[in-house]
Write a protein that holds these residues in place. Structure first.
Motif, mmCIF file in Angstrom:
data_model
loop_
_atom_site.group_PDB
_atom_site.id
_atom_site.type_symbol
_atom_site.label_atom_id
_atom_site.label_comp_id
_atom_site.label_asym_id
_atom_site.label_seq_id
_atom_site.Cartn_x
_atom_site.Cartn_y
_atom_site.Cartn_z
ATOM 1 N N LEU A 177 4.357 5.721 -5.395
ATOM 2 C CA LEU A 177 4.692 5.695 -6.815
ATOM 3 C C LEU A 177 3.553 6.231 -7.679
ATOM 4 C CD1 LEU A 177 6.609 2.321 -7.074
ATOM 5 C CD2 LEU A 177 7.546 4.629 -7.024
ATOM 6 N N ILE A 178 2.322 5.889 -7.331
ATOM 7 C CA ILE A 178 1.189 6.367 -8.119
ATOM 8 C C ILE A 178 0.984 7.866 -7.924
ATOM 9 C CG2 ILE A 178 -1.321 6.189 -8.346
ATOM 10 C CD1 ILE A 178 -0.983 3.168 -7.892
ATOM 11 N N SER A 179 1.232 8.371 -6.718
ATOM 12 C CA SER A 179 1.126 9.811 -6.476
ATOM 13 C C SER A 179 2.195 10.581 -7.253
ATOM 14 C CB SER A 179 1.267 10.113 -4.985
ATOM 15 O OG SER A 179 0.174 9.596 -4.283
ATOM 16 N N CYS A 219 0.832 -1.215 0.000
ATOM 17 C CA CYS A 219 0.000 0.000 0.000
ATOM 18 C C CYS A 219 0.858 1.253 0.000
ATOM 19 C CB CYS A 219 -0.932 0.007 1.203
ATOM 20 S SG CYS A 219 -2.330 -1.090 1.068
ATOM 21 N N VAL A 220 1.882 1.272 0.815
ATOM 22 C CA VAL A 220 2.753 2.445 0.885
ATOM 23 C C VAL A 220 3.488 2.652 -0.433
ATOM 24 C CG1 VAL A 220 4.805 3.396 2.005
ATOM 25 C CG2 VAL A 220 3.007 2.346 3.381
ATOM 26 N N ILE A 221 4.070 1.593 -0.967
ATOM 27 C CA ILE A 221 4.813 1.706 -2.225
ATOM 28 C C ILE A 221 3.900 2.131 -3.363
ATOM 29 C CG2 ILE A 221 6.055 0.370 -3.971
ATOM 30 C CD1 ILE A 221 7.267 -1.260 -1.669
ATOM 31 N N GLU A 240 -4.883 2.597 -7.213
ATOM 32 C CA GLU A 240 -5.576 1.403 -7.691
ATOM 33 C C GLU A 240 -5.358 0.270 -6.694
ATOM 34 O OE1 GLU A 240 -4.323 0.345 -11.568
ATOM 35 O OE2 GLU A 240 -4.688 2.340 -12.396
ATOM 36 N N PHE A 241 -6.458 -0.212 -6.144
ATOM 37 C CA PHE A 241 -6.373 -1.263 -5.135
ATOM 38 C C PHE A 241 -5.982 -2.610 -5.742
ATOM 39 C CE2 PHE A 241 -8.103 -4.124 -1.846
ATOM 40 C CZ PHE A 241 -7.414 -3.599 -0.770
ATOM 41 N N GLY A 242 -6.344 -2.847 -6.982
ATOM 42 C CA GLY A 242 -6.033 -4.118 -7.641
ATOM 43 C C GLY A 242 -4.539 -4.345 -7.796
ATOM 44 N N SER A 243 -3.824 -3.311 -8.195
ATOM 45 C CA SER A 243 -2.371 -3.454 -8.335
ATOM 46 C C SER A 243 -1.698 -3.643 -6.983
ATOM 47 C CB SER A 243 -1.783 -2.244 -9.047
ATOM 48 O OG SER A 243 -2.006 -1.067 -8.302
#
Length: 59
Positions: free
Chosen positions: A21-23, A15-17, A30-33
């Motif tokens: 990275l997405i931010s 979750c942290v990573i 995205e919860f799926g990834s």
């Protein structure tokens, strides 16, 4: 119990990573990834902990 904690920690770390990275990319979370990363990290911990590292100590 020893199989539960790696799963919990892998989920938290994923979750942290994923969030960081997405931010940085400017996309939405995205919860799926995150779940896919959790599965990969957990499997790696199980394989290393139960197989590779234990068999390396016996030789």
């Amino acid at each position: 119990m020893r199989f539960l904690w790696p799963l919990v920690w892998a989920f938290l770390i994923s979750c942290v990573i994923s969030y960081v990275l997405i931010s940085m990319a400017g996309n939405e979370f995205e919860f799926g990834s995150t779940l896919m990363a959790t599965i990969v990290i957990t499997l790696a911990v199980f394989v290393l902990g139960e197989g590779v590292l234990k068999s390396g100590r016996e030789h």
